[in-house]
Design a protein around this motif. Structure first.
Motif, PDB file in Angstrom:
ATOM      1  N   GLN A   1       0.835  -1.195   0.000  1.00  0.00           N
ATOM      2  CA  GLN A   1       0.000   0.000   0.000  1.00  0.00           C
ATOM      3  C   GLN A   1       0.877   1.255   0.000  1.00  0.00           C
ATOM      4  OE1 GLN A   1      -2.402  -0.789   3.482  1.00  0.00           O
ATOM      5  NE2 GLN A   1      -4.178  -1.301   2.219  1.00  0.00           N
ATOM      6  N   THR A   2       1.958   1.221   0.757  1.00  0.00           N
ATOM      7  CA  THR A   2       2.898   2.340   0.760  1.00  0.00           C
ATOM      8  C   THR A   2       3.500   2.522  -0.621  1.00  0.00           C
ATOM      9  OG1 THR A   2       3.441   1.971   3.094  1.00  0.00           O
ATOM     10  CG2 THR A   2       5.031   3.237   1.784  1.00  0.00           C
ATOM     11  N   ARG A   3       3.914   1.415  -1.237  1.00  0.00           N
ATOM     12  CA  ARG A   3       4.487   1.489  -2.584  1.00  0.00           C
ATOM     13  C   ARG A   3       3.463   2.054  -3.575  1.00  0.00           C
ATOM     14  NH1 ARG A   3       7.527  -3.583  -4.610  1.00  0.00           N
ATOM     15  NH2 ARG A   3       9.296  -2.513  -3.675  1.00  0.00           N
ATOM     16  N   ASN A   4       2.213   1.627  -3.451  1.00  0.00           N
ATOM     17  CA  ASN A   4       1.163   2.120  -4.337  1.00  0.00           C
ATOM     18  C   ASN A   4       1.005   3.640  -4.194  1.00  0.00           C
ATOM     19  OD1 ASN A   4      -1.112   1.276  -6.189  1.00  0.00           O
ATOM     20  ND2 ASN A   4      -2.226   2.480  -4.661  1.00  0.00           N
ATOM     21  N   SER A   5       1.040   4.133  -2.969  1.00  0.00           N
ATOM     22  CA  SER A   5       0.912   5.580  -2.727  1.00  0.00           C
ATOM     23  C   SER A   5       2.073   6.351  -3.335  1.00  0.00           C
ATOM     24  CB  SER A   5       0.850   5.858  -1.225  1.00  0.00           C
ATOM     25  OG  SER A   5      -0.305   5.294  -0.668  1.00  0.00           O
ATOM     26  N   VAL A   6       3.284   5.818  -3.204  1.00  0.00           N
ATOM     27  CA  VAL A   6       4.463   6.495  -3.744  1.00  0.00           C
ATOM     28  C   VAL A   6       4.422   6.502  -5.269  1.00  0.00           C
ATOM     29  CG1 VAL A   6       6.978   6.333  -3.972  1.00  0.00           C
ATOM     30  CG2 VAL A   6       5.912   6.084  -1.732  1.00  0.00           C
ATOM     31  N   ILE A   7       4.069   5.373  -5.861  1.00  0.00           N
ATOM     32  CA  ILE A   7       3.983   5.304  -7.325  1.00  0.00           C
ATOM     33  C   ILE A   7       2.892   6.240  -7.833  1.00  0.00           C
ATOM     34  CG2 ILE A   7       3.436   3.817  -9.292  1.00  0.00           C
ATOM     35  CD1 ILE A   7       4.686   1.480  -7.702  1.00  0.00           C
ATOM     36  N   SER A   8       1.746   6.272  -7.142  1.00  0.00           N
ATOM     37  CA  SER A   8       0.656   7.165  -7.539  1.00  0.00           C
ATOM     38  C   SER A   8       1.087   8.624  -7.459  1.00  0.00           C
ATOM     39  CB  SER A   8      -0.565   6.944  -6.653  1.00  0.00           C
ATOM     40  OG  SER A   8      -1.062   5.644  -6.835  1.00  0.00           O
ATOM     41  N   ALA A   9       1.864   8.968  -6.437  1.00  0.00           N
ATOM     42  CA  ALA A   9       2.373  10.338  -6.313  1.00  0.00           C
ATOM     43  C   ALA A   9       3.331  10.656  -7.457  1.00  0.00           C
ATOM     44  CB  ALA A   9       3.069  10.530  -4.968  1.00  0.00           C
ATOM     45  N   ASN A  10       4.158   9.688  -7.827  1.00  0.00           N
ATOM     46  CA  ASN A  10       5.067   9.892  -8.958  1.00  0.00           C
ATOM     47  C   ASN A  10       4.279  10.149 -10.245  1.00  0.00           C
ATOM     48  OD1 ASN A  10       7.339   9.538  -7.372  1.00  0.00           O
ATOM     49  ND2 ASN A  10       7.664   7.417  -7.998  1.00  0.00           N
ATOM     50  N   ILE A  11       3.247   9.348 -10.475  1.00  0.00           N
ATOM     51  CA  ILE A  11       2.432   9.499 -11.684  1.00  0.00           C
ATOM     52  C   ILE A  11       1.722  10.858 -11.673  1.00  0.00           C
ATOM     53  CG2 ILE A  11       0.399   8.617 -12.897  1.00  0.00           C
ATOM     54  CD1 ILE A  11       1.343   5.778 -11.995  1.00  0.00           C
ATOM     55  N   ALA A  12       1.198  11.234 -10.523  1.00  0.00           N
ATOM     56  CA  ALA A  12       0.482  12.513 -10.418  1.00  0.00           C
ATOM     57  C   ALA A  12       1.415  13.699 -10.675  1.00  0.00           C
ATOM     58  CB  ALA A  12      -0.157  12.640  -9.043  1.00  0.00           C
ATOM     59  N   ASN A  13       2.696  13.534 -10.372  1.00  0.00           N
ATOM     60  CA  ASN A  13       3.656  14.622 -10.542  1.00  0.00           C
ATOM     61  C   ASN A  13       4.521  14.466 -11.786  1.00  0.00           C
ATOM     62  OD1 ASN A  13       3.418  16.435  -8.130  1.00  0.00           O
ATOM     63  ND2 ASN A  13       3.569  14.437  -7.122  1.00  0.00           N
ATOM     64  N   ALA A  14       4.072  13.678 -12.736  1.00  0.00           N
ATOM     65  CA  ALA A  14       4.860  13.429 -13.945  1.00  0.00           C
ATOM     66  C   ALA A  14       5.115  14.701 -14.743  1.00  0.00           C
ATOM     67  CB  ALA A  14       4.170  12.393 -14.827  1.00  0.00           C
ATOM     68  N   GLU A  15       4.251  15.691 -14.622  1.00  0.00           N
ATOM     69  CA  GLU A  15       4.394  16.944 -15.365  1.00  0.00           C
ATOM     70  C   GLU A  15       4.894  18.099 -14.487  1.00  0.00           C
ATOM     71  OE1 GLU A  15       3.905  17.208 -18.704  1.00  0.00           O
ATOM     72  OE2 GLU A  15       3.523  15.045 -18.734  1.00  0.00           O
ATOM     73  N   THR A  16       5.226  17.808 -13.239  1.00  0.00           N
ATOM     74  CA  THR A  16       5.676  18.853 -12.316  1.00  0.00           C
ATOM     75  C   THR A  16       7.160  19.126 -12.520  1.00  0.00           C
ATOM     76  OG1 THR A  16       4.051  18.092 -10.694  1.00  0.00           O
ATOM     77  CG2 THR A  16       5.818  19.520  -9.885  1.00  0.00           C
ATOM     78  N   PRO A  17       7.512  20.338 -12.922  1.00  0.00           N
ATOM     79  CA  PRO A  17       8.936  20.656 -13.122  1.00  0.00           C
ATOM     80  C   PRO A  17       9.733  20.505 -11.817  1.00  0.00           C
ATOM     81  CG  PRO A  17       7.547  22.360 -14.080  1.00  0.00           C
ATOM     82  CD  PRO A  17       6.655  21.458 -13.282  1.00  0.00           C
ATOM     83  N   GLY A  18      10.873  19.854 -11.914  1.00  0.00           N
ATOM     84  CA  GLY A  18      11.761  19.686 -10.773  1.00  0.00           C
ATOM     85  C   GLY A  18      11.384  18.575  -9.806  1.00  0.00           C
ATOM     86  N   TYR A  19      10.301  17.849 -10.081  1.00  0.00           N
ATOM     87  CA  TYR A  19       9.885  16.773  -9.170  1.00  0.00           C
ATOM     88  C   TYR A  19      10.848  15.602  -9.274  1.00  0.00           C
ATOM     89  CZ  TYR A  19       7.133  13.152  -6.893  1.00  0.00           C
ATOM     90  OH  TYR A  19       6.715  12.146  -6.062  1.00  0.00           O
ATOM     91  N   SER A  20      11.263  15.087  -8.142  1.00  0.00           N
ATOM     92  CA  SER A  20      12.165  13.936  -8.097  1.00  0.00           C
ATOM     93  C   SER A  20      11.347  12.685  -7.778  1.00  0.00           C
ATOM     94  CB  SER A  20      13.227  14.162  -7.027  1.00  0.00           C
ATOM     95  OG  SER A  20      14.108  13.082  -6.977  1.00  0.00           O
ATOM     96  N   ALA A  21      11.368  11.719  -8.682  1.00  0.00           N
ATOM     97  CA  ALA A  21      10.609  10.480  -8.495  1.00  0.00           C
ATOM     98  C   ALA A  21      11.124   9.729  -7.275  1.00  0.00           C
ATOM     99  CB  ALA A  21      10.722   9.602  -9.738  1.00  0.00           C
ATOM    100  N   LYS A  22      10.208   9.154  -6.527  1.00  0.00           N
ATOM    101  CA  LYS A  22      10.536   8.375  -5.331  1.00  0.00           C
ATOM    102  C   LYS A  22      10.469   6.889  -5.660  1.00  0.00           C
ATOM    103  CE  LYS A  22      10.371  12.090  -2.702  1.00  0.00           C
ATOM    104  NZ  LYS A  22      11.048  13.082  -3.499  1.00  0.00           N
ATOM    105  N   LYS A  23      11.141   6.122  -4.829  1.00  0.00           N
ATOM    106  CA  LYS A  23      11.165   4.668  -4.983  1.00  0.00           C
ATOM    107  C   LYS A  23      10.983   4.047  -3.606  1.00  0.00           C
ATOM    108  CE  LYS A  23      13.925   1.049  -7.127  1.00  0.00           C
ATOM    109  NZ  LYS A  23      15.127   0.738  -7.894  1.00  0.00           N
TER     110      LYS A  23
END
Length: 137
Positions: A20-42
């Motif tokens: 569930q934690t991984r799902n939340s992090v991946i969802s946040a990455n997808i939601a911020n795919a167009e955000t300038p300067g966003y660093s993807a989490k793992k």
């Protein structure tokens, strides 16, 4: 009193929480795919969960720091996911490191593993129910 749930059931439960934690992090990455300067989490938890499974049967050892490895009874439930900036990500022109295709693949893979763990827990609970009802008599 004997523990109702075995080590496998506890590990599956911990795996569900960590997924569930991984799902939340991946969802946040997808939601911020167009955000300038966003660093993807793992998120990594498999190694920590594996260590906890090994250490579950060890005698309880108290540590001075919560970051120490979980050992002894309850080690599985104390396993934490490691969330960090993805070092393997390539930086886009806008400074964003989200690779949308990889994130979508990771989300699908995580979803499949989550559903498999739920099915295994359901089967274990069905076996307990069967035993509790004296074999359906």
């Amino acid at each position: 009193m004997a523990d109702l749930f075995d080590k496998t059931t506890r590990a599956l439960g911990a795996s569900l929480q960590l997924r569930q934690t991984r799902n939340s992090v991946i969802s946040a990455n997808i939601a911020n795919a167009e955000t300038p300067g966003y660093s993807a989490k793992k998120v990594d938890f498999e190694d920590a969960l594996g260590r906890a499974l090994t250490m579950e049967d060890a005698k309880a050892i108290t540590g001075s720091d919560p970051a120490h490895f979980a050992m002894g009874p309850g080690a599985i439930s104390r396993t934490k996911a490691d969330v960090y900036d993805n070092p393997d990500a390539s930086v886009n022109n806008d400074g964003n490191t989200v690779d949308l295709e990889k994130e979508m693949t990771s989300l699908a893979e995580n979803s499949i593993a989550y559903k498999a763990a739920v099915q295994l827990i359901n089967k274990k609970m069905a076996a307990l129910k069967y035993a509790a009802t004296d074999g359906g008599r």
